[in-house]
Design a protein around this motif. Structure first.
Motif, PDB file in Angstrom:
ATOM      1  N   GLN A 197       0.885  -1.161   0.000  1.00 37.86           N
ATOM      2  CA  GLN A 197       0.000   0.000   0.000  1.00 37.86           C
ATOM      3  C   GLN A 197       0.922   1.210   0.000  1.00 37.86           C
ATOM      4  O   GLN A 197       1.705   1.404   0.941  1.00 37.86           O
ATOM      5  N   LEU A 198       0.872   2.002  -1.063  1.00 36.57           N
ATOM      6  CA  LEU A 198       1.702   3.195  -1.169  1.00 36.57           C
ATOM      7  C   LEU A 198       1.034   4.342  -0.427  1.00 36.57           C
ATOM      8  O   LEU A 198      -0.085   4.731  -0.748  1.00 36.57           O
ATOM      9  N   LEU A 199       1.723   4.865   0.579  1.00 31.33           N
ATOM     10  CA  LEU A 199       1.224   6.035   1.302  1.00 31.33           C
ATOM     11  C   LEU A 199       1.797   7.303   0.707  1.00 31.33           C
ATOM     12  O   LEU A 199       1.119   8.325   0.630  1.00 31.33           O
ATOM     13  N   SER A 200       3.083   7.241   0.322  1.00 35.91           N
ATOM     14  CA  SER A 200       3.741   8.418  -0.238  1.00 35.91           C
ATOM     15  C   SER A 200       4.912   7.975  -1.096  1.00 35.91           C
ATOM     16  O   SER A 200       5.749   7.200  -0.654  1.00 35.91           O
ATOM     17  N   GLY A 201       4.945   8.455  -2.312  1.00 30.51           N
ATOM     18  CA  GLY A 201       6.082   8.250  -3.209  1.00 30.51           C
ATOM     19  C   GLY A 201       6.721   9.607  -3.434  1.00 30.51           C
ATOM     20  O   GLY A 201       7.284  10.201  -2.515  1.00 30.51           O
ATOM     21  N   TYR A 202       6.561  10.139  -4.651  1.00 28.07           N
ATOM     22  CA  TYR A 202       7.052  11.487  -4.920  1.00 28.07           C
ATOM     23  C   TYR A 202       6.212  12.497  -4.159  1.00 28.07           C
ATOM     24  O   TYR A 202       4.992  12.351  -4.031  1.00 28.07           O
ATOM     25  N   ARG A 203       6.885  13.517  -3.622  1.00 29.01           N
ATOM     26  CA  ARG A 203       6.202  14.654  -2.994  1.00 29.01           C
ATOM     27  C   ARG A 203       6.723  15.932  -3.621  1.00 29.01           C
ATOM     28  O   ARG A 203       7.941  16.151  -3.663  1.00 29.01           O
ATOM     29  N   SER A 204       5.821  16.776  -4.055  1.00 29.86           N
ATOM     30  CA  SER A 204       6.223  18.095  -4.546  1.00 29.86           C
ATOM     31  C   SER A 204       6.741  18.913  -3.367  1.00 29.86           C
ATOM     32  O   SER A 204       6.413  18.620  -2.206  1.00 29.86           O
ATOM     33  N   PRO A 205       7.545  19.942  -3.640  1.00 30.04           N
ATOM     34  CA  PRO A 205       7.994  20.802  -2.538  1.00 30.04           C
ATOM     35  C   PRO A 205       6.822  21.404  -1.753  1.00 30.04           C
ATOM     36  O   PRO A 205       6.901  21.534  -0.531  1.00 30.04           O
ATOM     37  N   GLN A 206       5.725  21.720  -2.434  1.00 33.60           N
ATOM     38  CA  GLN A 206       4.553  22.283  -1.751  1.00 33.60           C
ATOM     39  C   GLN A 206       3.949  21.263  -0.793  1.00 33.60           C
ATOM     40  O   GLN A 206       3.601  21.597   0.345  1.00 33.60           O
ATOM     41  N   THR A 207       3.814  20.026  -1.241  1.00 29.69           N
ATOM     42  CA  THR A 207       3.268  18.984  -0.373  1.00 29.69           C
ATOM     43  C   THR A 207       4.197  18.718   0.799  1.00 29.69           C
ATOM     44  O   THR A 207       3.749  18.567   1.937  1.00 29.69           O
ATOM     45  N   ASN A 208       5.493  18.677   0.534  1.00 31.13           N
ATOM     46  CA  ASN A 208       6.441  18.430   1.622  1.00 31.13           C
ATOM     47  C   ASN A 208       6.365  19.539   2.664  1.00 31.13           C
ATOM     48  O   ASN A 208       6.377  19.265   3.864  1.00 31.13           O
ATOM     49  N   ALA A 209       6.246  20.797   2.211  1.00 30.95           N
ATOM     50  CA  ALA A 209       6.129  21.929   3.146  1.00 30.95           C
ATOM     51  C   ALA A 209       4.840  21.814   3.966  1.00 30.95           C
ATOM     52  O   ALA A 209       4.852  22.059   5.177  1.00 30.95           O
ATOM     53  N   LEU A 210       3.753  21.413   3.321  1.00 29.14           N
ATOM     54  CA  LEU A 210       2.490  21.223   4.030  1.00 29.14           C
ATOM     55  C   LEU A 210       2.637  20.145   5.106  1.00 29.14           C
ATOM     56  O   LEU A 210       2.227  20.350   6.254  1.00 29.14           O
ATOM     57  N   LEU A 211       3.236  19.025   4.747  1.00 30.91           N
ATOM     58  CA  LEU A 211       3.406  17.937   5.708  1.00 30.91           C
ATOM     59  C   LEU A 211       4.359  18.327   6.840  1.00 30.91           C
ATOM     60  O   LEU A 211       4.146  17.939   7.989  1.00 30.91           O
ATOM     61  N   ARG A 212       5.395  19.098   6.525  1.00 31.61           N
ATOM     62  CA  ARG A 212       6.322  19.589   7.557  1.00 31.61           C
ATOM     63  C   ARG A 212       5.609  20.497   8.549  1.00 31.61           C
ATOM     64  O   ARG A 212       5.930  20.489   9.735  1.00 31.61           O
ATOM     65  N   SER A 213       4.657  21.268   8.066  1.00 31.26           N
ATOM     66  CA  SER A 213       3.925  22.176   8.959  1.00 31.26           C
ATOM     67  C   SER A 213       3.027  21.394   9.927  1.00 31.26           C
ATOM     68  O   SER A 213       2.649  21.918  10.965  1.00 31.26           O
ATOM     69  N   ARG A 214       2.736  20.137   9.593  1.00 23.67           N
ATOM     70  CA  ARG A 214       1.853  19.305  10.420  1.00 23.67           C
ATOM     71  C   ARG A 214       2.603  18.295  11.278  1.00 23.67           C
ATOM     72  O   ARG A 214       2.022  17.724  12.194  1.00 23.67           O
ATOM     73  N   SER A 215       3.876  18.022  10.942  1.00 26.67           N
ATOM     74  CA  SER A 215       4.607  16.968  11.647  1.00 26.67           C
ATOM     75  C   SER A 215       6.097  17.275  11.704  1.00 26.67           C
ATOM     76  O   SER A 215       6.688  17.686  10.703  1.00 26.67           O
TER      77      SER A 215
END
Length: 189
Positions: free
Chosen positions: A111-129
């Protein structure tokens, strides 16, 4: 197979001995490819995404050659589902995923949860965790976060770490394993 002594040796036993030798002899990226050599010169990857509902089950390498059409399919599948952006995933990461699944002796898809992440998505996830790296290898197409039915996080992490081909993170609380083709290292619980 039967040797001169009449002892029966199974193909699986020979492949297991070869895989163990590879781990000891060459703790480098070549280990992931070494585990795959026993697969009849075929490498396969099977995954599904709960976020998009998509599935993939493809042979991406045959007789020493990557299959470009299959890699394009994998790249699209492993895209940033939030933005639909896709890049070329590093084949080393794909090989680690495939080798790990082979070592786990399962026909279940990841089950793929995350493969490629755009810089925008990575920044969003960093703001949450706090657990998301600023320069995540996900943004380079060199990492994947995965689950596997019927196998624990510890089992998956041990299989990936035994390839000694990149980073392996255990996220037991969230029930997934991070695999990447970066520096060989392990972390997590």
């Amino acid at each position: 197979m039967t040797g001169n002594t009449g002892t029966s040796i199974s193909r699986r036993g020979v492949l297991g001995a070869f895989a163990a030798t590879v781990i000891i002899a060459a703790p480098t990226f070549s280990n992931a490819a070494g585990f795959l050599r026993g697969s009849g010169d075929v490498r396969r990857l099977s995954m599904f995404s709960g976020r998009t509902g998509e599935r993939i089950n493809t042979v991406y390498w045959i007789d020493g050659e990557y299959i470009s059409e299959a890699l394009r399919e994998i790249n699209l599948f492993m895209r940033d589902w939030r933005t639909s952006e896709a890049i070329s995933m590093d084949t080393r990461t794909i090989d680690i995923m495939s080798a790990s699944a082979r070592l786990l002796d399962t026909d279940q898809p990841y089950q793929l949860l995350s493969g490629y992440r755009s810089p925008q998505t990575n920044a969003l996830l960093r703001s949450r965790s706090r657990g998301v790296a600023r320069n995540s290898l996900h943004m380079k197409g060199q990492a994947a976060d995965l689950r596997l039915a019927g196998r624990s996080v510890s089992q998956m992490a041990r299989a990936a770490a035994s390839c000694r081909a990149g980073g392996v993170g255990k996220y037991s609380g969230s029930n997934f394993v991070h695999m990447d083709c970066g520096v060989v290292r392990t972390w997590g619980r």
